[in-house]
Motif scaffolding. Structure first.
Motif: not given
Length: 609
Positions: A116-130
């Motif tokens: 994900w980080a290389l093939g898309n972006t390193p922000w792609s695996i960022g997440y939100y919380t409640r």
């Protein structure tokens, strides 16, 4: 559910009598699809779902090289607002990566799912919380959240929304002819084809609303003129050429507005099937903000639950695709070579690949039969919504079964019915959170994302290269959810019956009192699926259940005893059947076997202990 049935149900409930309901109790289905978010990105930290406590996932690391950072060679999922401050606002209008065929197949990396980080972006695996998504969490947990709902196509909006209303993208081997639009895997809306039988426009096969119309089922698509070009019916020739005043034009193409939906719900005049296409600025498609989308979702939920029709209505909330946001679960998909599912990559990059199902999306069902904070765990995608409506209408005497869907999807995607408990409807409404009314400009146009972008020059937070551990990245809330649907991997589970729970105790399978929070580690198990069978392994001591009172050391391996676990549906629990044909049970006298199926209550739990 007819008025007479409602009275009967109330009478039986008052008398303490069980009510035998069915899918036929539903009178109205509302289908509402939002844009471009992934399950981990929204709900990876939620308790009791297949999130960042997934015990069946061993490698969470995404590859990193010198083009991104020289301090580490990997990146874990990470909280976008970890630094606090203005990032809590700025990331609302951030974008992650690309949602197209190429970038997402690149991220999938031949099912390693580690690029994900290389093939898309390193922000792609960022997440939100409640705290970033209070209304999303409240709605999902007030009723039933699905944690294995997948996009239908590993691609962008149009292919997925086309599937939502027709069941196909016309990949080679599908029921359609190539001349009906070719394989649709991108957002082309220019007349003609982009390649040989590739991304042709307009499309020409039959949509599900046409089946509804032919069968005499009432339906309506509700949209404003500001619809983000998200009405997939508009991409089909038969709707484009429909005469003014015709059923397809009035019900599928007219801009009657979401206000009309609110009015119809309030007056009790909704059609049998409603399809909602929201405005662009409230769609949650980056840079449009989750907060504004949360307001729209709460508005629609409040509209449905306050309607006189609520006790006979099911509202299904889904997303079309991931929008370049990542998810840790390798997609459940068909075997290599399955007709209509596997293709030679027409762009010449990835070889022979499956088109989908793809990555997981946020998904929940609001209805009296899904109330109570459950997690639905079956393998499902956009085709499942079609099959649910088919099965529901069949119970009402209609035949609306489409022949446009591939055989593998129809056979292997669940139809959502086991998300419902028709024997125990609950029409109570959880306390709604106050969602902030989205910002508008002087003309009344939504402008929350524009204000966000104008206020914050940078909306992507710093990536925490070299600063991560699994302990500080793979965090979840503590808690549990009751499980519904045929089991899939990815959760810690408790098996409970008669106030007792299966327990691993000193190398033996035992019974101990169930706890109110289902938080005893000795009662916690992990399943490993092999076809239709399951090995059940203790999370406490890594032994696996092998007999009435025995545990096999060594955790999961090929020799582990396999059980058949069946969802009996409608609140009856799960039957756990051993190879001897008998059913596991537990109670005050310990663990034993029965000749008849007796249901366990199963809870998906997320605890740090």
């Amino acid at each position: 559910m007819s008025p007479g049935t409602q009275v009967l149900l109330a009478t039986l409930a008052a008398a303490g009598t069980a009510y035998a309901g069915s899918i036929a109790d539903i009178e109205h289905v509302v289908l509402f699809m939002q844009e471009n978010r992934a399950f981990d990105h929204y709900f990876g930290t939620m308790a009791g779902v297949r999130g960042f406590k997934d015990p069946n996932t061993k490698n969470w690391k995404q590859m990193v090289n010198g083009s991104l950072s020289n301090v580490t060679d990997s990146l874990l999922p990470w909280y976008l607002n970890a630094e606090g401050g203005s990032w809590n606002e700025a990331t609302q209008c951030m974008s992650a990566g690309d949602n197209g065929w190429d970038s997402n197949h690149d991220a999938l990396n031949a099912d390693l799912n580690n690029n994900w980080a290389l093939g898309n972006t390193p922000w792609s695996i960022g997440y939100y919380t409640r705290k970033d998504l209070p209304n999303h969490f409240a709605i999902a947990e007030g009723w039933t959240v699905g944690d294995m709902y997948q996009e239908s196509v590993i691609a962008s909006t149009n292919p997925n929304r086309v599937t939502w209303v027709s069941g196909s993208i016309n990949a080679p081997g599908s029921p359609q002819a190539a001349s009906q639009g070719g394989m649709t895997i991108d957002n082309n809306e220019t007349p003609g084809c982009e390649g040989a039988d590739l991304n042709c426009y307009p499309l020409k096969w039959t949509t599900t609303p046409e089946h509804y119309e032919a069968a005499g089922v009432s339906w309506q698509l509700y949209q404003d003129t500001d619809n983000f070009d998200d009405n997939p019916l508009a991409w089909f020739e038969q709707y484009q050429t429909a005469a003014n005043g015709s059923a397809l034009q009035k019900k599928g193409m007219a801009y009657i507005g979401l206000e009309k939906f609110y009015e119809d719900a309030a007056s009790g005049t909704l059609p049998q099937v409603s399809i909602i296409v929201g405005p662009a600025e409230l769609s949650e498609h980056p840079p449009y903000t989750p907060r504004d989308g949360g307001w729209l979702q709460q508005k629609i939920v409040d509209t449905v639950t306050s309607s006189p029709l609520y006790n006979t209505t099911a509202l299904i909330v889904s997303y079309d695709e991931t929008g370049g946001w990542g998810d840790h679960v390798v997609p459940y998909h068909s075997p290599n070579g399955t007709a209509g599912e596997w293709v030679e990559d027409p762009y010449g990059e990835f070889g022979y690949v499956y088109t989908g199902p793809g990555f997981r999306l946020p998904f929940y069902i609001v209805s009296p039969w899904t109330r109570g904070g459950n997690v639905y765990v079956e393998n499902v995608d956009h085709n499942s919504q079609i099959m649910f409506v088919e099965k529901w209408l069949e119970s009402k005497g209609y035949n609306v079964t489409t022949d446009e869907m591939t055989a593998w999807r129809r056979a292997n995607m669940a139809d959502l019915t086991k998300a419902f408990d028709f024997d125990h409807p609950d029409c109570s409404i959880p306390k709604a959170l106050n969602a902030t009314y989205p910002s508008t400009d002087k003309t009344g146009q939504w402008n929350g994302y524009a204000i966000c972008e104008a206020t914050y020059n940078v909306t992507r937070p710093p990536v925490p290269y070299g600063q991560q551990t699994e302990a500080n990245s793979l965090v979840t809330e503590q808690g549990f959810k009751a499980v519904r649907g045929q089991l899939t991997e990815g959760r810690y589970l408790t098996f409970e019956m008669n106030g007792y729970a299966l327990t691993s105790s000193r190398g033996k399978l035992a019974a101990s009192k169930a706890t109110s929070k289902h938080n005893s580690k000795a009662q916690r198990f992990v399943i490993h699926q092999s076809g239709s069978k399951y090995a059940i392994v203790s999370a406490f001591d890594s032994t696996s259940i092998s007999g009435p009172v025995s545990m096999r050391p060594g955790g999961y391996n090929a020799a582990a005893t396999k059980f058949t676990i069946t969802d009996l549906a409608n609140g009856q629990g799960y039957a756990v059947k051993a190879n001897n044909g008998q059913y596991l049970t537990v109670g005050a006298r310990g663990v034993s076997y029965s000749h008849r199926p007796i249901g366990f209550n199963i809870f998906s739990v997320s605890y740090d202990n």
